[in-house]
Structure formats: C-alpha cells, structure tokens
Write an enzyme that holds these catalytic residues in place. Structure first.
Site, PDB file in Angstrom:
ATOM      1  N   LYS A 103       0.757  -0.237  15.149  1.00 34.87           N
ATOM      2  CA  LYS A 103       2.129  -0.288  15.647  1.00 34.87           C
ATOM      3  C   LYS A 103       2.479  -1.540  16.445  1.00 34.87           C
ATOM      4  O   LYS A 103       3.658  -1.824  16.658  1.00 34.87           O
ATOM      5  CB  LYS A 103       2.410   0.938  16.535  1.00 34.87           C
ATOM      6  CG  LYS A 103       2.417   2.246  15.786  1.00 34.87           C
ATOM      7  CD  LYS A 103       3.544   2.278  14.789  1.00 34.87           C
ATOM      8  CE  LYS A 103       3.308   3.307  13.711  1.00 34.87           C
ATOM      9  NZ  LYS A 103       3.994   2.996  12.468  1.00 34.87           N
TER      10      LYS A 103
ATOM     11  N   PRO B  86      -4.779   0.070  18.571  1.00 39.40           N
ATOM     12  CA  PRO B  86      -4.482  -0.391  17.217  1.00 39.40           C
ATOM     13  C   PRO B  86      -4.616   0.673  16.132  1.00 39.40           C
ATOM     14  O   PRO B  86      -4.286   0.399  14.979  1.00 39.40           O
ATOM     15  CB  PRO B  86      -5.517  -1.509  17.002  1.00 39.40           C
ATOM     16  CG  PRO B  86      -6.654  -1.165  17.917  1.00 39.40           C
ATOM     17  CD  PRO B  86      -6.017  -0.532  19.119  1.00 39.40           C
TER      18      PRO B  86
ATOM     19  N   TYR C 105       3.587   6.477  10.255  1.00 44.56           N
ATOM     20  CA  TYR C 105       2.782   5.343   9.814  1.00 44.56           C
ATOM     21  C   TYR C 105       3.649   4.279   9.139  1.00 44.56           C
ATOM     22  O   TYR C 105       3.433   3.073   9.337  1.00 44.56           O
ATOM     23  CB  TYR C 105       1.693   5.815   8.861  1.00 44.56           C
ATOM     24  CG  TYR C 105       0.608   4.804   8.628  1.00 44.56           C
ATOM     25  CD1 TYR C 105      -0.432   4.651   9.539  1.00 44.56           C
ATOM     26  CD2 TYR C 105       0.601   3.986   7.495  1.00 44.56           C
ATOM     27  CE1 TYR C 105      -1.439   3.716   9.340  1.00 44.56           C
ATOM     28  CE2 TYR C 105      -0.397   3.048   7.291  1.00 44.56           C
ATOM     29  CZ  TYR C 105      -1.415   2.912   8.214  1.00 44.56           C
ATOM     30  OH  TYR C 105      -2.398   1.975   8.008  1.00 44.56           O
TER      31      TYR C 105
ATOM     32  N   TYR D 282      -9.418   5.574   7.117  1.00 45.85           N
ATOM     33  CA  TYR D 282      -9.617   5.966   8.510  1.00 45.85           C
ATOM     34  C   TYR D 282     -10.638   7.088   8.536  1.00 45.85           C
ATOM     35  O   TYR D 282     -10.395   8.163   7.965  1.00 45.85           O
ATOM     36  CB  TYR D 282      -8.309   6.452   9.132  1.00 45.85           C
ATOM     37  CG  TYR D 282      -7.276   5.369   9.351  1.00 45.85           C
ATOM     38  CD1 TYR D 282      -7.110   4.799  10.601  1.00 45.85           C
ATOM     39  CD2 TYR D 282      -6.448   4.928   8.315  1.00 45.85           C
ATOM     40  CE1 TYR D 282      -6.158   3.806  10.833  1.00 45.85           C
ATOM     41  CE2 TYR D 282      -5.495   3.939   8.536  1.00 45.85           C
ATOM     42  CZ  TYR D 282      -5.359   3.391   9.789  1.00 45.85           C
ATOM     43  OH  TYR D 282      -4.420   2.418  10.005  1.00 45.85           O
TER      44      TYR D 282
ATOM     45  N   HIS E 173       0.840  -1.191   0.000  1.00 42.64           N
ATOM     46  CA  HIS E 173       0.000   0.000   0.000  1.00 42.64           C
ATOM     47  C   HIS E 173       0.876   1.243   0.000  1.00 42.64           C
ATOM     48  O   HIS E 173       1.721   1.410   0.883  1.00 42.64           O
ATOM     49  CB  HIS E 173      -0.905   0.018   1.232  1.00 42.64           C
ATOM     50  CG  HIS E 173      -2.110  -0.849   1.098  1.00 42.64           C
ATOM     51  ND1 HIS E 173      -3.198  -0.746   1.923  1.00 42.64           N
ATOM     52  CD2 HIS E 173      -2.409  -1.840   0.213  1.00 42.64           C
ATOM     53  CE1 HIS E 173      -4.119  -1.644   1.569  1.00 42.64           C
ATOM     54  NE2 HIS E 173      -3.638  -2.314   0.539  1.00 42.64           N
TER      55      HIS E 173
END
Length: 395
Positions: free
Chosen positions: A298, A294, A386, A201, A72
């Site tokens: 991580k 979550p 990220y 998100y 991704h």
C-alpha cells in the site's frame, strides 16, 4: 525563487504531483536532496494498484509501464501446504494490479519532468518550511553550496518520515498513531525467472515468506526474520533453503527456482500515521504522513492517492473558487489511509508468526485464512483492498 506549488521530494509522489500540475497548467518546483542516480536506483515498492496504473496512464507516464509492466489478475495464499488463488478481477468487477518497480516509475516521471516540466533540482536539501500558516509559505533549501528560499502559494511535503515537512507541523497540533512489529523482512533480488507467475503470500510455522518479481528474469523474495537481523548473516544458500521450507506445498508440479542473489536488505515493519495531514498551506503526502507494513503493498499507492487528492482539490479551487476540497484534504486522505492501515495490519498479523505466538494464535491465523479461502465475501474483501481503495470520494 517563487512558484505556485513547492514540492519537497522527488520520489513517485512528488514527481507525479509535478506532472499532474504541469498537465493542468500549474507551475511547481521540485526539490530533491539526493542526486538523480540515487533516486533512480533505490529499491522500494513494486505493486501498482489499478487506480495508480490509471493515474499514470492519464498523466502520460504509462507508455513504458504498459510495455514492460506485468499485469497480475491474482495472488496466491499458501498455508498448511495448501495453495489458494485469489482471482482479483472476478471479485472486484475487473480490477487488477501491475508489477512495475518504483525505480521505473521514478525514471519515467523524471524523464518527463526534465523534458517539459518545471524545475527539478537534484542535490537540493530542504532545510525548513516556514510561514506555513500564511499566504506565502517558504522552503529554505541548500543547493550547490548556497542557501536559497523558495516562496510558494502551497508546499507539499513528499520527503518521507525523516524530512523537514512533517516536523514543520507544530507538536501541539500533531497526533501520532504508531504500532511496531516484532519482526522484519529480509529481502533479496536474484537473477532468476520467478517461480510463479503471480505473487505468493505464505504463512508457515517458521515465519512468513513472499515470492514476488521485478521482471520476467528477476525474482524478488522476502523472509520474515527477527528484529535486528543483519542481512550479511544469511548466506544465499540459507535464504533459498528457508524459502523452500516456507513455500512448501503438496503440489508436485511446483518448484522453487534458485539463482544468484544480487542484493540483500532488511526492512523493519511498522505502522505510523500523522494527523492532520495539513497545516495551513503545508500538505503532507506519502511517508511524510503515513507508513504501512509492506505486506499489503500500500505504501506507494497511498502516496499516489494523496497527491491526486491534492491536485484535484487545487484545480477545483482554481477553476471554481471552491476551497472545500482543499480544506478537507486531510480528512479525505485519512479515510483512505486508515483503510489501508487496517488492511496492512490484517495481512501482517494473519501471515506472520510472532515470537511469543501461542497455539491459540496459530489457530486464529489458520481460521482467518480458512475463512478467506472458503467464503466469497471474505475473499472479495481482500481482493477489493488489494487492488485499491478509491482515490477520493468521487471515485
């Protein structure tokens, strides 16, 4: 029994450590309380940072990941019916993430360990870690109905929050840092192709939602729900309807694909850090030392960072006699841990609506999202976090 490194727990951290040590000619024994079938089917994380991907490849455990994993290059933030894509490689100098479930990582590492690694004992329950401050720490364990002892040069506890490794650190030298969150995640697996080719998100007045995947044909999705929620109280239709509401957008080209739900579960959210991560020759790794909500993806990646740090430090000591990196294990890991805690906390509080949220709180969340979607520096900070913090100061 005797070995150089006794590893408690056959999750991704323990299994990867065993592989790293095997490749470097260091013997180890892995003790896992559950059976192989349980380890290979327990659903956990699914996002691998760039550093984790690189480590698995270098360890010889990347063949199936490269074939079946889903790289991704971006994630999408969705709020106020708006869509904003964060281009990860453009903001990080080429780094990205890969969707490849923890269950699959474990399957790959188990197969390698059983084929040519050291002993991997399933159904071996660790009972205690003893003599951690001596040169010969011991793990008492029960296997096949008999109690036995594994004498080690080092013990690495990868056995999670409820394992014996963490509790072997005396309370008078332990420092615990915790934060609870007043909501949980209702997660589902569904036999339907993902509705988007990257993770979404979403911040919504009704609560957070995350649209993810496990494969090109399996959707993984989450909803923010109140603490104490029972997954059985939500019908499949109610879940899909709520996902539709929270993922709403003004883009007419986007629709939510629905399909049969094959699994439901509720996960509480919390942050937890145990300091120090080393006591004598006992080293804590993964959830035995730290837990993150979550939202930032991580948990697994932090565990990988821990065992990579330990393996590098041990090999440095073996090859040069320099104990410095081993002595600095806790400090080195905790720098990365606290950055991950910071990022996970920021993502969680930016995207979830607290039960007692005020209008001021809502405006602050929108302001933070506006900043990320309009300022390249803020967007780059999110992308860098990220895709992953350095595994150790040398990276």
């Amino acid at each position: 029994m005797r070995t150089t490194v006794g590893i408690i727990g056959a999750g991704p951290a323990g299994l990867l450590l065993a592989r790293l040590l095997h490749n470097a000619g260091v013997d180890s024994v892995v003790l896992e309380s559950r059976d192989r079938a349980y380890v290979e089917r327990r659903q956990r994380a699914g996002i691998l940072e760039q550093g984790t991907v690189d480590v698995l490849r270098a360890a010889g455990a990347g063949t199936r990941m490269d074939r079946e994993g889903l790289p991704h290059d971006g994630v999408e933030l969705r709020f106020d019916r708006r869509r904003h894509r964060v281009d990860l490689p453009a903001l990080t100098g080429g780094r990205a993430v890969t969707v490849y479930a923890q269950t699959e990582v474990c399957k790959d590492l188990i197969a390698l360990q059983l084929a040519d690694g050291g002993p991997l004992l399933f159904g071996a329950e660790a009972l205690a870690v003893e003599d951690a401050t001596t040169d010969s720490p011991r793990i008492r364990f029960r296997h096949e109905g008999r109690e036995d002892t594994l004498v080690c040069d080092y013990v690495v506890g990868c056995d999670g929050f409820w394992g014996v490794a963490r509790t072997a650190v005396p309370k008078d030298v332990s420092r615990i840092f915790e934060r609870g969150y007043p909501y949980s995640w209702l997660g589902i697996l569904a036999d339907v192709p993902p509705s988007h080719d990257e993770l979404v998100y979403a911040r919504h007045d009704r609560g957070f939602a995350l649209l993810s995947m496990r494969s090109p044909t399996v959707t993984r999705a989450y909803l923010q729900v109140p603490e104490g929620t029972d997954a059985a109280d939500w019908s499949d239709t109610e879940i899909w309807d709520e996902l539709d509401r929270r993922l709403e957008t003004d883009d007419p080209a986007w629709t939510l694909r629905r399909g049969p739900v094959t699994a439901k579960s509720v996960t509480p959210l919390r942050s937890h850090v145990h300091e120090p991560m080393r006591h004598g020759r006992l080293f804590l790794a993964g959830d035995a030392a730290h837990i993150v909500p979550p939202t930032g993806a991580k948990g697994l990646n932090l565990a990988v960072g821990d065992v990579v740090t330990f393996a590098r430090a041990l090999l440095r000591y073996r090859d040069t006699g320099d104990p410095g990196p081993l002595d600095a294990y806790s400090e080195t890991c905790l720098r990365r841990v606290w950055q991950a805690e910071r990022f996970s906390y920021a993502m969680t509080t930016m995207l979830h609506r607290a039960p007692d949220a005020t209008g001021f709180d809502d405006r602050i969340q929108r302001a933070r999202l506006d900043r990320i979607t309009t300022a390249r520096s803020a967007e780059a900070d999110l992308a860098e976090a990220y895709t992953g913090f350095p595994l150790d100061p040398q990276d």
